[in-house]
Design an enzyme around this catalytic site. Structure first.
Site, PDB file in Angstrom:
ATOM      1  N   LYS A 183       0.839  -1.201   0.000  1.00 44.56           N
ATOM      2  CA  LYS A 183       0.000   0.000   0.000  1.00 44.56           C
ATOM      3  C   LYS A 183       0.873   1.249   0.000  1.00 44.56           C
ATOM      4  CE  LYS A 183      -3.636   2.438   2.375  1.00 44.56           C
ATOM      5  NZ  LYS A 183      -4.551   2.563   3.495  1.00 44.56           N
ATOM      6  N   GLU A 189      10.587  -4.968   4.275  1.00 43.51           N
ATOM      7  CA  GLU A 189      10.670  -6.377   3.861  1.00 43.51           C
ATOM      8  C   GLU A 189      10.307  -6.532   2.387  1.00 43.51           C
ATOM      9  OE1 GLU A 189       9.134  -5.135   6.503  1.00 43.51           O
ATOM     10  OE2 GLU A 189       9.038  -6.575   8.161  1.00 43.51           O
ATOM     11  N   GLY A 242      -4.860  -1.833   4.648  1.00 41.11           N
ATOM     12  CA  GLY A 242      -4.078  -2.989   4.201  1.00 41.11           C
ATOM     13  C   GLY A 242      -4.785  -4.311   4.469  1.00 41.11           C
ATOM     14  N   ARG A 243      -5.307  -4.479   5.685  1.00 40.28           N
ATOM     15  CA  ARG A 243      -5.916  -5.770   6.035  1.00 40.28           C
ATOM     16  C   ARG A 243      -7.312  -5.924   5.447  1.00 40.28           C
ATOM     17  NH1 ARG A 243      -4.891  -2.432  10.027  1.00 40.28           N
ATOM     18  NH2 ARG A 243      -6.562  -1.536  11.303  1.00 40.28           N
ATOM     19  N   GLU A 328      -5.041  -6.511  14.573  1.00 40.57           N
ATOM     20  CA  GLU A 328      -4.520  -5.214  14.136  1.00 40.57           C
ATOM     21  C   GLU A 328      -5.640  -4.170  14.166  1.00 40.57           C
ATOM     22  OE1 GLU A 328      -0.906  -4.659  11.324  1.00 40.57           O
ATOM     23  OE2 GLU A 328      -2.640  -4.300  10.056  1.00 40.57           O
ATOM     24  N   HIS A 359      -5.807 -33.240  17.970  1.00 38.96           N
ATOM     25  CA  HIS A 359      -4.774 -34.123  18.503  1.00 38.96           C
ATOM     26  C   HIS A 359      -3.597 -33.332  19.042  1.00 38.96           C
ATOM     27  CE1 HIS A 359      -6.907 -37.605  16.903  1.00 38.96           C
ATOM     28  NE2 HIS A 359      -7.243 -36.773  15.931  1.00 38.96           N
ATOM     29  N   LYS A 470       9.133  -1.032  14.160  1.00 37.97           N
ATOM     30  CA  LYS A 470       9.733  -0.796  12.834  1.00 37.97           C
ATOM     31  C   LYS A 470      10.804   0.282  12.934  1.00 37.97           C
ATOM     32  CE  LYS A 470       5.539  -1.249  10.039  1.00 37.97           C
ATOM     33  NZ  LYS A 470       4.684  -0.590   9.070  1.00 37.97           N
TER      34      LYS A 470
HETATM   35  O1  F6P Z   1       3.187  -3.067   9.754  1.00 40.51           O
HETATM   36  C1  F6P Z   1       1.838  -3.297   9.579  1.00 40.51           C
HETATM   37  C2  F6P Z   1       1.369  -2.948   8.196  1.00 40.51           C
HETATM   38  O2  F6P Z   1       1.359  -1.576   8.021  1.00 40.51           O
HETATM   39  C3  F6P Z   1       0.014  -3.560   7.908  1.00 40.51           C
HETATM   40  O3  F6P Z   1      -1.034  -2.799   8.381  1.00 40.51           O
HETATM   41  C4  F6P Z   1       0.054  -3.705   6.429  1.00 40.51           C
HETATM   42  O4  F6P Z   1      -0.912  -4.610   5.963  1.00 40.51           O
HETATM   43  C5  F6P Z   1       1.470  -4.198   6.233  1.00 40.51           C
HETATM   44  O5  F6P Z   1       2.230  -3.508   7.207  1.00 40.51           O
HETATM   45  C6  F6P Z   1       2.046  -3.969   4.871  1.00 40.51           C
HETATM   46  O6  F6P Z   1       2.042  -2.627   4.519  1.00 40.51           O
HETATM   47  P1  F6P Z   1       2.219  -2.175   3.026  1.00 40.51           P
HETATM   48  O7  F6P Z   1       1.098  -2.745   2.243  1.00 40.51           O
HETATM   49  O8  F6P Z   1       2.201  -0.682   3.039  1.00 40.51           O
HETATM   50  O9  F6P Z   1       3.539  -2.718   2.543  1.00 40.51           O
END
Ligand code: F6P
Length: 498
Positions: A183, A189, A242-243, A328, A359, A470
């Site tokens: 987003k 990452e 995002g979620r 979240e 189990h 972060k």
């Molecule tokens: O660190 C959490 C977060 O901001 C989430 O809310 C989001 O889904 C994820 O990181 C990834 O963010 P982006 O889509 O901006 O890479």
């Protein structure tokens, strides 16, 4: 402050007694929407409890807030923006719906072009993204894409290089499309993984690796700056969290794997749940009833966790998807007004897959000291073609576990073999697992989160809690940061000082 006293004062009666006292209980506490049967009769909700929650919802202006969300008002107050994921499926403010439809048309055109080999031969789709930019598409592809032989899709989120290496071993760089899903288009990452995929392509002699990149983002200018051609940037709106974003271009891997018609079915299923949520009275409203049960257990019975178990391999990623969606969104301590909420908020969501979990962790559910509302998810139509006894066993196990949790079993001679019973569960039974039903199911969870948030006075749409860690990781990466002795020692031991 909301007044919880009527809910806290509800009499506490054992589940079996509740069934004995009320012949209409099952009817009152179950309903069918969009091909999904919901059963809360094995929870401690009663007609009185539901009425008390309806009163609380009225006091908290749930109906007004629901309309404000669908109407495009800035209900995400801390970020001063609207909440537009429902517009992605055609339910929302007209201008948001129109903009989302335009973005979808753009996505469809690009998918058509890829299918027509306009980007050269493509067999593999390597999607990099994390959190909401990975969990939703991953769930969709895993749940619905098993029988599709259209493209090989891999979704990589972890910055741990082993995740990418696994994919490098099986994908051909010359036939791979890199899909960068973020987003913000700044997530460490994702950007690091994207760079490594480009390096892998370059090392293998792919001539124009950037020509093989598609960006899914609400920050299109950043994607272009990073090197993606504007024609291959698929935007979505800032108001799509995002979620909550699998309905937008973030759903690209699902749309290309399943085909556009299936993606549209997914959106339509979600829209059907949107209309149900928007128009039904709360005691006949699946997201509201589920939220009432959630809140009953966290606020009255002290439950600190809740556990969905998917009795279907195709839904094995649902618990981790729900972890982000629920924790979240509602794992907060202050309300929309910035004041402490002063009561428990989101329970910890955990769970697993049945029958495996039986189990492993069900011992604690049956005899442990924690009260854990369990949610069984199952699908009537089997996903496999083996002897139908497999599916029969699967479903009967789900149903029997719910019955056993409720009924328990006394054993005056041997307490170690006694089951206290009166342990709550709800059941969500899908007629079949197709795109439409899965869309409705996911939208059900989104709205359930919203109702929980409104009744607790939470803004479910921000996530500032993720920022501090972060920032500190970034400081450490630069060799800075004011760390405690333990952390400083760990950095040193791992040889990570810059
Ligand atoms: O660190 C959490 C977060 O901001 C989430 O809310 C989001 O889904 C994820 O990181 C990834 O963010 P982006 O889509 O901006 O890479």
């Amino acid at each position: 402050m909301a007044d919880w006293s009527a809910i806290e004062a509800l009499p506490q009666v054992r589940l079996e007694q509740l069934f004995a006292d009320d012949a209409g209980r099952l009817d009152r506490l179950s309903l069918d929407v969009a091909g999904i049967h919901f059963d809360w009769s094995k929870t401690h909700l009663t007609a009185d409890a539901v009425a008390a929650f309806e009163a609380l919802a009225k006091a908290q202006d749930l109906a007004g807030k629901r309309e404000a969300m669908f109407g495009g008002q800035h209900v995400n107050v801390t970020e001063d923006r609207p909440v537009e994921h429902t517009a992605e499926r055609g339910e929302g403010a007209p201008e948001s719906v129109k903009r989302a439809a335009g973005y979808h048309a753009r996505m469809r055109t690009l998918i058509d072009a890829i299918e027509a080999d306009a980007l050269g031969p493509v067999r593999h789709i390597l999607h990099v993204g994390i959190g909401g930019s990975a969990l939703g598409p991953h769930l969709l592809v895993d749940a619905l894409g098993r029988e599709s032989d259209r493209y090989d899709v891999a979704i990589v989120s972890n910055v741990d290089g082993m995740a990418l290496e696994d994919v490098f071993e099986r994908f051909d760089p010359a036939a791979t499309l890199l899909v960068v899903a973020s987003k913000t288009f700044t997530t460490t990452e994702t950007m690091m993984n994207a760079e490594s995929v480009l390096a892998w392509m370059t090392e293998d002699g792919v001539e124009d690796p950037y020509g093989r990149v598609i960006a899914l983002t609400a920050s299109p200018e950043k994607a272009v700056e990073w090197g993606v051609d504007e024609t291959r940037v698929l935007p979505f709106g800032e108001g799509v969290g995002g979620r909550y974003s699998l309905w937008s271009s973030i759903g690209f891997p699902a749309a290309i794997k399943l085909g556009w018609d299936q993606f549209e079915e997914l959106l339509e299923g979600a829209a059907e749940m949107d209309r149900h949520f928007r128009l039904s009275a709360l005691h006949e409203n699946a997201p509201a009833m589920a939220a009432f049960a959630d809140l009953y257990y966290t606020q009255v019975r002290g439950a600190e966790t809740r556990a969905p178990f998917a009795y279907d391999e195709r839904l094995r990623l649902l618990p981790s998807y729900l972890q982000q969606l629920e924790m979240e969104s509602n794992g907060k301590s202050v309300g929309v007004d910035g004041r402490p909420i002063g009561r428990p908020t989101a329970p910890i969501t955990w769970g697993g897959v049945g029958t495996d979990a039986q189990h492993a962790v069900f011992q604690l559910l049956h005899q442990g000291t924690h009260l854990i509302p369990v949610e069984f998810l199952a699908v009537i139509e089997a996903g496999d073609t083996l002897d139908e006894e497999h599916h029969r066993q699967l479903l009967l196990n789900a149903f029997a576990q719910g019955a056993a949790l409720m009924k328990g079993k006394a054993n005056p001679d041997n307490p170690a073999r006694a089951y206290p019973g009166d342990r709550p569960s709800s059941t969500i039974l899908l007629e079949q697992l197709d795109a439409r039903t899965l869309g409705a199911l996911i939208a059900f969870y989104e709205h359930r989160v919203f109702v929980n948030g409104v009744l607790l006075g939470i803004n479910s749409f921000d996530q500032f809690g993720v920022e501090l860690g972060k920032e500190m990781a970034k400081e450490a990466a630069k060799g800075g940061g004011d760390f405690d002795p333990s952390t400083t020692d760990l950095i040193k031991r791992a040889g990570l000082e810059a």
